[in-house]
Scaffold this motif. Structure first.
Motif, short mmCIF file in Angstrom:
data_model
loop_
_atom_site.label_atom_id
_atom_site.label_comp_id
_atom_site.label_asym_id
_atom_site.label_seq_id
_atom_site.Cartn_x
_atom_site.Cartn_y
_atom_site.Cartn_z
N VAL A 50 14.89 20.67 -5.42
CA VAL A 50 15.63 20.30 -4.21
C VAL A 50 17.02 20.88 -4.34
O VAL A 50 17.79 20.50 -5.22
N CYS A 52 20.83 21.63 -2.89
CA CYS A 52 21.83 21.09 -1.97
C CYS A 52 23.18 21.74 -2.24
O CYS A 52 23.56 21.93 -3.40
N ASP A 53 23.91 22.05 -1.18
CA ASP A 53 25.27 22.56 -1.29
C ASP A 53 26.20 21.51 -0.67
O ASP A 53 26.10 21.19 0.51
N VAL A 54 27.11 20.97 -1.49
CA VAL A 54 27.96 19.87 -1.01
C VAL A 54 29.41 20.30 -0.84
O VAL A 54 30.29 19.45 -0.69
N GLU A 66 22.53 14.72 2.51
CA GLU A 66 22.13 16.12 2.28
C GLU A 66 20.92 16.19 1.36
O GLU A 66 19.98 16.98 1.58
N ILE A 67 20.90 15.37 0.31
CA ILE A 67 19.73 15.34 -0.57
C ILE A 67 18.50 14.90 0.21
O ILE A 67 17.42 15.51 0.11
N ARG A 69 17.93 15.12 3.41
CA ARG A 69 17.55 16.15 4.37
C ARG A 69 16.78 17.27 3.69
O ARG A 69 15.78 17.76 4.22
N ARG A 70 17.25 17.66 2.51
CA ARG A 70 16.57 18.74 1.79
C ARG A 70 15.18 18.31 1.31
O ARG A 70 14.24 19.10 1.30
N ILE A 130 16.93 18.45 -9.11
CA ILE A 130 17.86 18.41 -7.98
C ILE A 130 19.05 19.27 -8.35
O ILE A 130 19.75 19.01 -9.34
N ILE A 132 22.64 20.69 -7.33
CA ILE A 132 23.79 20.37 -6.49
C ILE A 132 24.86 21.44 -6.69
O ILE A 132 25.48 21.53 -7.75
#
Length: 390
Positions: A50, A52-54, A66-67, A69-70, A130, A132
């Motif tokens: 998974v 994610c770009d935060v 965001e997590i 949603r991904r 995950i 990030i």
């Protein structure tokens, strides 16, 4: 040679052993490209990944949404998550989000949601990674808004890592997380992470990458570098990041005869012309992240002091001695003692601006990238363009 195969193998080694990772790398060194490849690598081994770009976020709810949603975007993953985690995901994405997801979520307990979600991924019986991107930027923004909340959030992430071993985490940061941790007194939340610094290419990797770009049609004017031209290229660029190798390669106009590979040879003079083209006003967007990083991620007094250090170090290719920097910044307007100066120099070295070089009894600090140094001289030193500066 330039596909980061060694780095990918090392990261996979840590992940297989159950370790979560903090990968620190300055901007434009290829960390986002690398974590996308790592995601592909673990998926090829049957894991769930998974991504994610935060960057740009400053609230825990944004981060966790965001997590979610991904996860929801991945085909079948939400449905395969069992029990309460699946119920919460279904509840979240069945809502009308037309007016924004914050309004749709109402009073949902995000701490419990995160725990339930990660536990659900853990209990699937399948390893999950995950990833990030830009955790450090998120934490810097969070610390500005709510220091106590930032600490609670990061320690909450640590608890999730400790409790649910089938869910690994790979965090990246383009700014020094040690500096942020010190500022926010949150270093203890990072002790369980395996630190993995990502460096730019070695010269042989950079040479192979340039040949790949030129032979593969990525540049308008294919070339081969003379041996002396590559040595000159590597020395002048200094910071052999894929991003800037690519940009400078696009500007090279070879003037030499055809080489053994059938492509015309580029000379040291052609390399210099490419560097000069990179410094034109129309190319400033290529460097804007270095400028914005200082103004966006540090309070104004620190930003001003960081810029003063860079200005001093940019005036000569060899940089500036620590003692001279201390003398320049001890008085108004900065008033820095040695400890404060050292902290700022640590920021600039960790973030890729400067390198610390031994030089007798005290170190010297110089720009890691000769190209960035030339840019700083042209656009950030009083007097603007400086003819003859190399």
């Amino acid at each position: 040679m330039f596909d980061r195969s060694r780095e990918r193998a090392e990261l996979l080694h840590h992940l297989r052993l159950g370790r979560s990772i903090l990968m620190l790398a300055p901007r434009r060194v290829g960390k986002t490209w690398l974590i996308n490849r790592v995601a592909e690598d673990v998926r090829g081994r049957g894991w769930t990944a998974v991504l994610c770009d935060v960057e740009g976020m400053s609230r825990e709810t944004e981060f966790l949404f965001e997590i979610c949603r991904r996860i929801e975007e991945q085909e079948g993953l939400a449905e395969k998550t069992e029990g309460r985690a699946r119920q919460l995901l279904n509840q979240l994405f069945s809502k009308d989000l037309a007016n924004g997801w914050q309004e749709a979520l109402g009073r949902m307990d995000w701490v419990s949601f995160a725990e339930t979600l990660v536990r659900g991924l853990h209990e699937r019986g399948r390893d999950t990674l995950i990833l990030i991107d830009e955790l450090a930027l998120f934490l810097a923004a969070r610390l500005r808004d709510d220091p106590e909340g930032a600490r609670a959030f990061l320690y909450g992430l640590r608890r999730l890592q400790q409790r649910y071993s089938r869910v690994r985490w790979l965090f990246t940061g383009s700014i020094g997380l040690d500096t942020i941790a010190k500022r926010g007194e949150i270093g203890g939340a990072l002790v369980d992470l395996t630190l993995y610094p990502l460096e730019p290419f070695e010269p042989d990797e950079a040479s192979a990458f340039l040949d790949f770009l030129s032979s593969g049609g990525a540049v308008l004017h294919p070339f081969a570098l003379e041996r002396t031209a590559f040595t000159h290229f590597a020395r002048e660029l200094g910071w052999l990041s894929p991003y800037y190798l690519d940009l400078v390669a696009r500007e090279i106009r070879p003037s030499g005869p055809s080489g053994p590979c059938g492509r015309p040879l580029a000379t040291p003079a052609d390399v210099d012309a490419a560097f000069e083209a990179m410094l034109a006003a129309g190319r400033r967007p290529y460097f804007v992240t270095w400028e914005e990083h200082l103004s966006k991620n540090f309070p104004r007094p620190e930003t001003d002091a960081l810029r003063s250090i860079l200005a001093a170090c940019a005036r000569e290719p060899a940089g500036e001695r620590l003692g001279t920097l201390r003398a320049r910044l001890a008085g108004p307007p900065h008033g820095l003692d040695m400890r404060a100066l050292r902290d700022l120099l640590t920021i600039l070295t960790n973030d890729g601006y400067l390198a610390e070089v031994p030089d007798g009894e005290e170190p010297r600090f110089r720009f890691r990238s000769g190209l960035l140094r030339r840019y700083w001289l042209r656009y950030h030193i009083d007097g603007g363009h400086m003819d003859g500066v190399r």
